[in-house]
Structure formats: structure tokens, C-alpha cells
Motif scaffolding. Structure first.
Motif, PDB file in Angstrom:
ATOM      1  N   VAL A 267      20.228  18.597 -73.090  1.00  0.00           N
ATOM      2  CA  VAL A 267      20.469  17.181 -72.825  1.00  0.00           C
ATOM      3  C   VAL A 267      21.622  17.022 -71.840  1.00  0.00           C
ATOM      4  O   VAL A 267      21.512  16.339 -70.822  1.00  0.00           O
ATOM      5  CB  VAL A 267      20.773  16.423 -74.136  1.00  0.00           C
ATOM      6  CG1 VAL A 267      21.292  15.046 -73.827  1.00  0.00           C
ATOM      7  CG2 VAL A 267      19.523  16.336 -74.978  1.00  0.00           C
ATOM      8  N   MET A 268      22.735  17.704 -72.141  1.00  0.00           N
ATOM      9  CA  MET A 268      23.920  17.573 -71.277  1.00  0.00           C
ATOM     10  C   MET A 268      23.615  18.080 -69.877  1.00  0.00           C
ATOM     11  O   MET A 268      23.954  17.427 -68.868  1.00  0.00           O
ATOM     12  CB  MET A 268      25.100  18.386 -71.818  1.00  0.00           C
ATOM     13  CG  MET A 268      25.313  18.317 -73.289  1.00  0.00           C
ATOM     14  SD  MET A 268      26.036  16.786 -73.795  1.00  0.00           S
ATOM     15  CE  MET A 268      25.852  16.962 -75.548  1.00  0.00           C
TER      16      MET A 268
ATOM     17  N   LEU B 110      21.392  15.788 -67.972  1.00  0.00           N
ATOM     18  CA  LEU B 110      22.084  14.550 -67.616  1.00  0.00           C
ATOM     19  C   LEU B 110      22.896  14.749 -66.342  1.00  0.00           C
ATOM     20  O   LEU B 110      22.827  13.951 -65.404  1.00  0.00           O
ATOM     21  CB  LEU B 110      22.988  14.148 -68.777  1.00  0.00           C
ATOM     22  CG  LEU B 110      23.423  12.697 -68.818  1.00  0.00           C
ATOM     23  CD1 LEU B 110      22.231  11.792 -68.800  1.00  0.00           C
ATOM     24  CD2 LEU B 110      24.243  12.444 -70.065  1.00  0.00           C
TER      25      LEU B 110
ATOM     26  N   GLU C 162      16.279   9.425 -66.622  1.00  0.00           N
ATOM     27  CA  GLU C 162      16.709   9.338 -68.019  1.00  0.00           C
ATOM     28  C   GLU C 162      15.538   9.497 -68.988  1.00  0.00           C
ATOM     29  O   GLU C 162      15.755   9.776 -70.171  1.00  0.00           O
ATOM     30  CB  GLU C 162      17.385   7.995 -68.289  1.00  0.00           C
ATOM     31  CG  GLU C 162      18.784   7.881 -67.727  1.00  0.00           C
ATOM     32  CD  GLU C 162      18.776   7.236 -66.353  1.00  0.00           C
ATOM     33  OE1 GLU C 162      17.691   7.153 -65.742  1.00  0.00           O
ATOM     34  OE2 GLU C 162      19.854   6.825 -65.888  1.00  0.00           O
TER      35      GLU C 162
ATOM     36  N   ILE D 211      15.262  12.823 -70.611  1.00  0.00           N
ATOM     37  CA  ILE D 211      16.490  13.056 -71.393  1.00  0.00           C
ATOM     38  C   ILE D 211      16.430  12.292 -72.710  1.00  0.00           C
ATOM     39  O   ILE D 211      16.780  12.824 -73.769  1.00  0.00           O
ATOM     40  CB  ILE D 211      17.722  12.636 -70.569  1.00  0.00           C
ATOM     41  CG1 ILE D 211      17.836  13.535 -69.344  1.00  0.00           C
ATOM     42  CG2 ILE D 211      18.977  12.716 -71.406  1.00  0.00           C
ATOM     43  CD1 ILE D 211      18.934  13.150 -68.411  1.00  0.00           C
ATOM     44  N   LEU D 212      15.958  11.051 -72.642  1.00  0.00           N
ATOM     45  CA  LEU D 212      15.892  10.250 -73.874  1.00  0.00           C
ATOM     46  C   LEU D 212      14.868  10.828 -74.845  1.00  0.00           C
ATOM     47  O   LEU D 212      15.090  10.833 -76.065  1.00  0.00           O
ATOM     48  CB  LEU D 212      15.546   8.803 -73.538  1.00  0.00           C
ATOM     49  CG  LEU D 212      16.730   7.999 -73.011  1.00  0.00           C
ATOM     50  CD1 LEU D 212      16.278   6.671 -72.460  1.00  0.00           C
ATOM     51  CD2 LEU D 212      17.753   7.790 -74.109  1.00  0.00           C
TER      52      LEU D 212
ATOM     53  N   LEU E  90      16.605  13.644 -76.476  1.00  0.00           N
ATOM     54  CA  LEU E  90      17.599  13.192 -77.455  1.00  0.00           C
ATOM     55  C   LEU E  90      16.917  12.715 -78.737  1.00  0.00           C
ATOM     56  O   LEU E  90      17.373  13.025 -79.846  1.00  0.00           O
ATOM     57  CB  LEU E  90      18.436  12.061 -76.869  1.00  0.00           C
ATOM     58  CG  LEU E  90      19.656  12.486 -76.059  1.00  0.00           C
ATOM     59  CD1 LEU E  90      20.165  11.336 -75.237  1.00  0.00           C
ATOM     60  CD2 LEU E  90      20.747  12.998 -76.982  1.00  0.00           C
TER      61      LEU E  90
ATOM     62  N   LEU F 109      15.926  15.723 -80.560  1.00  0.00           N
ATOM     63  CA  LEU F 109      17.065  16.342 -81.255  1.00  0.00           C
ATOM     64  C   LEU F 109      17.348  15.588 -82.550  1.00  0.00           C
ATOM     65  O   LEU F 109      17.585  16.194 -83.600  1.00  0.00           O
ATOM     66  CB  LEU F 109      18.282  16.339 -80.328  1.00  0.00           C
ATOM     67  CG  LEU F 109      19.570  16.910 -80.908  1.00  0.00           C
ATOM     68  CD1 LEU F 109      19.359  18.358 -81.289  1.00  0.00           C
ATOM     69  CD2 LEU F 109      20.699  16.802 -79.903  1.00  0.00           C
TER      70      LEU F 109
ATOM     71  N   LEU G 260      17.272  17.084 -86.410  1.00  0.00           N
ATOM     72  CA  LEU G 260      18.370  16.973 -87.375  1.00  0.00           C
ATOM     73  C   LEU G 260      17.908  16.219 -88.620  1.00  0.00           C
ATOM     74  O   LEU G 260      18.347  16.518 -89.736  1.00  0.00           O
ATOM     75  CB  LEU G 260      19.571  16.291 -86.734  1.00  0.00           C
ATOM     76  CG  LEU G 260      20.163  17.053 -85.542  1.00  0.00           C
ATOM     77  CD1 LEU G 260      21.277  16.262 -84.910  1.00  0.00           C
ATOM     78  CD2 LEU G 260      20.653  18.423 -85.961  1.00  0.00           C
TER      79      LEU G 260
ATOM     80  N   MET H  17      23.158   9.859 -89.785  1.00  0.00           N
ATOM     81  CA  MET H  17      23.528  10.078 -88.381  1.00  0.00           C
ATOM     82  C   MET H  17      22.317  10.510 -87.571  1.00  0.00           C
ATOM     83  O   MET H  17      22.071  10.022 -86.464  1.00  0.00           O
ATOM     84  CB  MET H  17      24.615  11.151 -88.276  1.00  0.00           C
ATOM     85  CG  MET H  17      25.887  10.847 -88.998  1.00  0.00           C
ATOM     86  SD  MET H  17      26.708   9.404 -88.398  1.00  0.00           S
ATOM     87  CE  MET H  17      27.618  10.058 -87.045  1.00  0.00           C
TER      88      MET H  17
ATOM     89  N   GLU I 273      19.927   7.665 -86.960  1.00  0.00           N
ATOM     90  CA  GLU I 273      20.389   6.728 -85.936  1.00  0.00           C
ATOM     91  C   GLU I 273      20.256   7.313 -84.535  1.00  0.00           C
ATOM     92  O   GLU I 273      19.898   6.607 -83.600  1.00  0.00           O
ATOM     93  CB  GLU I 273      21.846   6.336 -86.195  1.00  0.00           C
ATOM     94  CG  GLU I 273      21.989   5.293 -87.262  1.00  0.00           C
ATOM     95  CD  GLU I 273      21.173   4.037 -86.982  1.00  0.00           C
ATOM     96  OE1 GLU I 273      21.502   3.305 -86.056  1.00  0.00           O
ATOM     97  OE2 GLU I 273      20.183   3.811 -87.695  1.00  0.00           O
ATOM     98  N   LEU I 274      20.542   8.615 -84.412  1.00  0.00           N
ATOM     99  CA  LEU I 274      20.393   9.263 -83.101  1.00  0.00           C
ATOM    100  C   LEU I 274      18.960   9.116 -82.618  1.00  0.00           C
ATOM    101  O   LEU I 274      18.697   8.740 -81.479  1.00  0.00           O
ATOM    102  CB  LEU I 274      20.789  10.741 -83.210  1.00  0.00           C
ATOM    103  CG  LEU I 274      20.636  11.572 -81.941  1.00  0.00           C
ATOM    104  CD1 LEU I 274      21.506  11.019 -80.839  1.00  0.00           C
ATOM    105  CD2 LEU I 274      20.999  13.018 -82.202  1.00  0.00           C
TER     106      LEU I 274
ATOM    107  N   LEU J 278      18.002   5.152 -82.094  1.00  0.00           N
ATOM    108  CA  LEU J 278      18.605   4.543 -80.917  1.00  0.00           C
ATOM    109  C   LEU J 278      17.882   4.992 -79.649  1.00  0.00           C
ATOM    110  O   LEU J 278      17.609   4.185 -78.757  1.00  0.00           O
ATOM    111  CB  LEU J 278      20.084   4.917 -80.859  1.00  0.00           C
ATOM    112  CG  LEU J 278      21.015   3.938 -80.189  1.00  0.00           C
ATOM    113  CD1 LEU J 278      20.885   2.570 -80.808  1.00  0.00           C
ATOM    114  CD2 LEU J 278      22.444   4.410 -80.305  1.00  0.00           C
ATOM    115  N   SER J 279      17.538   6.272 -79.595  1.00  0.00           N
ATOM    116  CA  SER J 279      16.794   6.756 -78.424  1.00  0.00           C
ATOM    117  C   SER J 279      15.435   6.071 -78.346  1.00  0.00           C
ATOM    118  O   SER J 279      14.969   5.715 -77.258  1.00  0.00           O
ATOM    119  CB  SER J 279      16.600   8.266 -78.511  1.00  0.00           C
ATOM    120  OG  SER J 279      17.783   8.910 -78.870  1.00  0.00           O
TER     121      SER J 279
ATOM    122  N   ILE K  98      15.597   2.482 -76.963  1.00  0.00           N
ATOM    123  CA  ILE K  98      15.742   2.446 -75.507  1.00  0.00           C
ATOM    124  C   ILE K  98      14.412   2.791 -74.844  1.00  0.00           C
ATOM    125  O   ILE K  98      14.001   2.157 -73.873  1.00  0.00           O
ATOM    126  CB  ILE K  98      16.847   3.413 -75.058  1.00  0.00           C
ATOM    127  CG1 ILE K  98      18.175   3.004 -75.687  1.00  0.00           C
ATOM    128  CG2 ILE K  98      16.972   3.417 -73.557  1.00  0.00           C
ATOM    129  CD1 ILE K  98      19.232   4.052 -75.587  1.00  0.00           C
TER     130      ILE K  98
END
Lengths: 498, 203
Positions: A23-24, A27, A108, A111-112, A115, A118, A122, A134, A137-138, A141-142, A145
Motif C-alpha cells: 500500500v505504502m 501510494l 488510488e 490502492i483502496l 487497503l 488488508l 485483519l 479497528m 473500520e479499516l 472506510l475503504s 470511498i
């Protein structure tokens, strides 16, 4: 507390770490190279996901919690993640050409998706209510979007807002449930939670049951089981097509895995309390989706109801919580996902000069203009409605077989009857394709990936009958591992001393 | 005569008094900018109360998050949006009975809570002050036991940032932007043209 976090100690989580690194890296790469790097990033993403699957296959598995009890990497989680990797890769394959055809290329996007993936990984591994939330939500939220990604279309923005608000509501329910659980037990770790809940009596047990119900209601939102499904058709309709395909393929599986881990872990002692809820969700989903699907005109909405209904069938296997039942659930979902990938690949082909057609009537005369596409779609629809000898039949058969074996005849009856009703809307698509007056042909050139996904999906549906137990062992090891009680009392005691 | 052991009480009443007065000011001030500024004052005094309770971490977070970010955001909104506050106020008197009722219920609840929980004590205090500050305590577990949650929180914030940019950033083609590198690279030849003007002719 003095154990250092070394890379070797984290080996079970290398796959997740690698995804975060991807991801990083993506980006930074995207920021420098701009939106035209989307194609390259998508290819790199598929390659990276292959590498993730290799890491997963080599990860040391076990029931011992990692990172202070936050996560667990076991066979169940590994297997679900392997399915997720395939779903993510297929989403990449289906999205690329669409993005370039409609001229909405943004780096993006891959990438989204990564994410969100990922977050799902998890979620599947979460072993603590904190990491559970957590991770959820990760992922969510992705997804919000992604739903609003095509921001120039009012429908897409509406889908994003709707998904966000209802998603926030369900997160609120989940948090409220977690706070009740924490209030009555004082712990967040699954293992400790299970031990404490098993010993609770009276009013405290009632409180924990309340907390569990809120948690389950919130998760029912995420797997879009009736009566918490209302966002699904709107979001599926509003989001752009590859995003809808992604929604249909991946997130529900992750949420279901999360739910299952909760139900067999901390809430094992409350099985009589949640069994009725799951049964209700399952029956309502099957019935509601079957009848609501009849009146849909939009293909994406139809697929939304189809996915709601199929989640109902999948939940049938969870009601009993036997190894065979959960096996049936996973088996069913895998077959379903392979069919859905094909259906969405066909739907993505229905475009003319960058304009996408998504009404059922737009399929009219597909058999004249694009006979191959029409036959592929027809086979997939027959398979989805569960007509032998196609693969969809085996999924339904295994589930109903298990329901009957548990002597839940009413459930089996409801399942069979609703699948007959649902068959109508699958068959109507075939009727429109083959017997209605043809419209203009769609743009040529469907792309390698789309053709590949359609071919694999159709071949799988048709030839599955030759090896009707091909995916069954995989599903069975997944279910067996989920239902194996962990033997980690010792590590747990050490943690308490801290 | 003020003795040193009266200081906590004095500080409490000082902070509490200004807090209540400024909170009243927030809802009565005619000018919305004053309301926001009074809100900031209220936050600072609440932070002071937290410090008295030995919760300095919450106090600092209150100042940083609420004053530093939220209240400033309010101020931006109030100043940038052309909201007609007069018309908003018009029907407010209708709600007075409901407001008084809700306020009264809350007051009774607080009174019951106060009687039940604290008896005759004037205000609660931490029983014993811990040996290390609670900022240190949070720090000690945040980067060890909860490192995973901390990192995932970072990823979530990253997603939020990407989302904000994806959904709002538009590249407009006809905007003139300052390009510092181009400006610096400009030489005399690019910017200036030297012409020999013949006498009496002009250019």
C-alpha cells in the motif's frame, strides 16, 4: 512484556505486513507517476497478491494469539484469506479495462482495493474486540470511498453517502455491543471473554446476551442479511460496476468469517441464544431476496438481491454449527463467488463507447449480437438458480443435505421453495437475452482479463460435475479448524499476570 | 486567610465558575464568533478541571483536539458560511418549555448522582496519585501491548486522507499555478527583450 517485536517473531503475519508495505509503496509510486500508473499498479497488485498467497501458504499457523492477543493466524484464517486473495485479484482484473474505457482513471483505485483487502485480512484474523473493530473500520472506510469513487455521478455519491451513514450506524451498534460486553466481563480478548461468559449467570448473562445481539445486528449489516440489508441494492446500483463486483466478491466473506469466529469462540456458551437469530436472518434473507428480486429492473440491484439471498443459504450452514454445516457454508460461498465473478465479467462487457448498460432489458437480443457472451451468461444463470448438473446445484445440494441431516425440515423446505422463486429472475434474464428483440451490439474487444474470467467461471460451472468434491476438502479443513477448541490455557495465564 | 491546602478548592471554584459562565455565554452571545471564542474558553477551563483530577493527558488532548482543531474549524465555518443567525433565532422561544423540562430532568439526575455517589464530599479527587503520570502509563502500553491497534489506527487515518483527496481534489485545466522551479530557472533572456530604439521613431 519485554519480548521484542522481531521480524521472525512476526512471521505468521508476513502476508499482512507485505500488503501494508505494498500500500505504502504503491501510494508513493502513484503520487510521483500520476494517474497513468494505474495500469502498472494494477498489474503489480496482481503480482503482489500472488506473493501474498505464497507468504500465506508458508506462514506458520497456530491457535496462539499474536501481538499481545490481538490476532491469530490459524488454518481457518489462512484458508479464508486465500479465497480473499483470489477475490481481490479478480477484482483487479475486472476493474482495469473499465477504468480506462470510462475515462475515470485514478491511481488510488488499486490502492483502496488493497487497503480494503488488508482490512479484511485483519478482520479474519482478529482475536480481540479492539483489533476486530479497528480492522472492520479499516475495511469499511475503504469501501465507503470506493462506493463514492465515481464522484461525478450523482448515483455514486449517493451510494457512498448511504453506505457511509448506514455503515456508521452499524459501527455504532457494534461499539455499543462491545461496550456492554466489556462492561459485564471486563475483558476484550476472545479467549478470556469465552471463559468468563461460560461462567456468567443471571442478570450479567442477560447483559452479555444484549451485547452479543447488538454485535450480531451490526455484523448482519456488514453481511447484508435481512432485515439489515436495505443499503445493499442502493449501494450496488450506485457504485461503479467494478466496485460492485468487488463488493459482491470479497467483503461479505470477511465479515462472515469474523462473525463465525465470534460465534464459535467467545459466544460458544450462548449458542441457544444466537442460534435463533442466525436462523431468523437466514430465513428472512432467503424469502425477502427471492420475492424482492422478482420486481427488479436493474441488473446490479438484481445481483444485490441475489447476494442477499445467497448469504441466507450460506447462513443455513451456520445454524447448526456442526463441522459439516460450516463446511457446507464455505463450499457454497466458494462456488457462488466463482459464478458471481463470471456474471460481473459479462455485465462489464455490456458497454458501448464508454457508456455502461445495466438494465435487464439492455440484455435483449444478446444472443444475436454476442452469442458467446449470451451462452456464457445463460450457463451462469442456470448455475446460479441451481439447475443440475451445473456447479450451483452442488452448493445448494450440500447445504440442504446438511440441513436435512440435522432434521430441520422447515428450514430445508423454505430454502428449496425460495430457490424455486429465485430461479424465476435468473431465468428471466435468459428469456430476455434469447427471445427479446435485439438492440444495437455492444463495443467489441472485451479484453483478455474479462474473457479469461468468463471462460474460467463458465468452464468451472459446466465441468464441476466431473469432480463434484473438488473444493470440499478445502472447505472441510477450514471448518474443522474453526471448530477445534484452542489449547492455549497456559499462554493465557501468563497474559493475565501482566 | 488563604492557606496552601485551600488552593485546590480555590482552583476548582475558579475553573468551574468561569466554565459555567462562558458556557452560558456560548448560547446567549449575539455574535456567533463570540460564541466560538467563549467555547474555547470553556474548553480551557474544563481542561483545568481535568488537571485538578490528575488526568493531565485528557486535559492536554482536550486542548489540542477541541481547541486546536474542532473549535478552530467551527470558527472557520462561522466566518466563511453566510448563515443568517437572526432568522435561526426567530423560533427559538417555542422550544423554551421543552428545554426547561429537559434541563430540569438533567439537573435532578445530576443531583441524585451527586447524593448517591459522593455524599458529603465537595468534589471528587483521585484517591492516591499514581507514581508515574498517566501520560507515561498510556505511552507504556500504547507502543507495546497495543502497538497493533495503534498501527491500524494509522492506516485508517491514511485511508481517510486518501479518501478526502480522491473525493474532493479536482484538477482544473485552465488554472494558472505558481511554479517556483520555473520561476527560479527563468533567465534574463526569457523575461526581457532588449531593443535598440532609434531616435524619433519609437517601436
Amino acid at each position: 512484556m519485554n519480548n521484542m517485536l522481531t521480524l521472525t517473531a512476526l512471521q505468521p503475519l508476513w502476508a499482512e505486513l507485505f500488503m501494508a508495505m505494498m500500500v505504502m509503496g504503491f501510494l508513493i509510486f502513484g503520487v510521483f507517476k500520476g494517474d497513468q500508473s494505474t495500469r502498472l499498479l494494477t498489474f503489480l497488485g496482481i503480482l503482489g497478491l500472488f506473493f501474498v498467497s505464497v507468504l500465506l501458504m508458508n506462514a506458520p499457523l497456530g491457535k496462539e494469539p499474536l501481538l499481545g492477543g490481538m490476532l491469530v493466524q490459524d488454518v481457518f484464517g489462512r484458508n479464508v484469506k486465500l479465497i480473499l486473495v483470489v477475490a481481490l485479484a479478480v477484482s483487479y482484473m475486472l476493474s482495469l479495462k473499465y477504468l480506462y474505457d470510462t475515462g475515470f482513471v485514478k491511481f488510488e483505485f488499486p490502492i483502496l482495493i488493497l487497503l480494503a483487502g488488508l482490512g479484511m485480512f485483519l478482520m479474519v484474523s482478529a482475536h480481540h474486540l479492539l483489533s476486530f473493530y479497528m480492522a472492520l473500520e479499516l475495511q469499511s472506510l475503504s469501501l465507503y470511498i470506493l462506493a463514492a469513487f465515481h464522484r461525478n455521478s450523482a448515483k455514486s455519491a449517493e451510494a457512498g453517502i448511504k453506505y457511509f451513514i448506514l455503515g456508521a450506524l452499524s459501527s455504532g451498534l457494534i461499539l455499543f455491543g462491545i461496550s456492554l460486553l466489556y462492561g459485564f466481563t471486563g475483558v476484550l480478548d476472545y479467549t478470556q471473554l469465552g471463559q468468563i461468559i461460560a461462567e456468567l449467570e443471571g442478570i450479567e448473562k442477560t447483559g452479555v446476551v444484549f451485547g452479543m445481539m447488538f454485535l450480531m445486528a451490526g455484523l448482519a449489516f456488514k453481511i447484508s442479511a435481512v432485515p439489515f440489508h436495505m443499503w445493499t441494492p442502493d449501494v450496488y446500483e450506485g457504485a461503479s460496476l467494478p466496485v460492485t463486483a468487488f463488493f459482491a466478491l470479497a467483503p461479505k466473506l470477511a465479515a462472515l468469517a469474523l462473525l463465525l469466529r465470534l460465534l464459535v469462540g467467545p459466544f460458544e456458551a450462548l449458542v441457544t441464544d444466537w442460534q435463533m437469530v442466525i436462523m431468523f436472518l437466514s430465513v428472512m434473507s432467503m424469502v425477502w431476496a427471492a420475492f424482492a428480486g422478482l420486481v427488479q429492473k436493474n441488473l446490479k440491484r438484481l445481483m444485490a438481491y441475489s447476494s442477499i439471498g445467497n448469504m441466507g443459504y450460506a447462513l443455513l450452514g451456520v445454524v447448526m454449527l456442526t463441522t459439516e454445516g460450516v463446511t457446507a457454508t464455505f463450499f457454497y460461498l466458494m462456488l457462488y463467488l466463482i459464478m458471481v465473478a463470471g456474471v460481473f465479467a459479462v455485465m462489464l462487457c455490456m458497454q458501448r463507447d464508454g457508456v455502461v448498460f445495466k438494465q435487464i432489458e439492455d440484455l435483449a437480443g444478446l444472443s444475436k449480437n454476442h452469442p458467446k457472451l449470451a451462452y456464457a451468461m445463460a450457463l451462469l444463470m442456470f448455475s446460479m438458480s441451481g439447475i443440475p448438473p451445473l456447479s450451483g446445484f452442488f452448493g445448494k445440494m450440500i447445504v440442504f443435505q446438511e440441513v436435512v441431516a440435522q432434521e430441520m425440515y422447515v428450514l430445508a423446505l423454505v430454502g428449496v421453495l425460495t430457490s424455486v422463486v429465485a430461479a424465476y429472475y435468473y431465468l428471466r434474464i435468459i428469456k430476455v437475452m434469447f427471445f427479446d428483440a435485439p438492440d444495437m451490439p455492444y463495443s467489441k474487444g472485451f479484453g483478455v482479463f474479462r474473457n479469461g474470467v468468463i471462460i474460467v467461471s463458465v468452464l468451472f460451472a459446466v465441468f464441476y460435475v466431473l469432480r463434484p468434491d473438488a473444493l470440499l476438502p478445502f472447505a472441510r479443513t477450514t471448518a474443522t479448524d474453526l471448530l477445534t477448541p484452542p489449547a492455549i490455557i497456559q499462554t493465557h495465564d501468563i497474559q493475565l499476570d501482566n | 486567610m488563604i492557606t496552601p491546602d485551600m488552593l485546590p478548592s480555590l482552583a476548582f471554584y475558579g475553573f468551574a465558575f468561569i466554565l459555567v459562565v462562558s458556557a452560558l455565554g456560548v448560547i446567549t452571545a449575539k455574535n456567533p464568533v463570540y460564541s466560538v471564542l467563549l467555547l474555547i474558553l470553556a474548553f480551557f477551563n474544563a481542561a483545568g478541571l481535568f488537571v485538578l483530577l490528575g488526568a493531565e493527558f485528557v486535559a492536554m488532548i482536550l486542548v489540542i483536539v477541541y481547541v486546536g482543531a474542532v473549535a478552530v474549524l467551527f470558527l472557520f465555518v462561522v466566518m466563511m458560511l453566510d448563515v443568517d443567525f437572526k432568522s435561526l433565532r426567530k423560533g427559538a422561544m417555542h422550544y423554551v418549555p421543552l428545554g426547561v423540562l429537559l434541563g430540569g430532568v438533567l439537573l435532578i439526575e445530576l443531583f441524585v448522582l451527586f447524593k448517591a455517589r459522593f455524599g458529603t464530599e465537595v468534589f471528587p479527587q483521585a484517591d492516591t496519585l499514581p507514581e508515574i503520570s498517566n501520560t507515561q502509563q498510556i505511552g507504556a502500553v500504547l507502543y507495546t501491548d497495543y502497538i497493533f491497534a495503534f498501527q491500524v489506527a494509522g492506516l485508517i487515518l491514511l485511508v481517510a486522507m486518501i479518501g478526502a483527496i480522491v473525493l474532493t481534489h479536482r484538477t482544473r485545466p485552465n488554472v494558472r499555478r505558481q511554479n517556483v522551479a520555473k520561476q527560479n530557472a527563468t533567465t534574463q533572456e526569457d523575461a526581457m527583450e532588449i531593443q535598440q530604439v532609434e531616435t524619433g521613431k519609437g517601436i
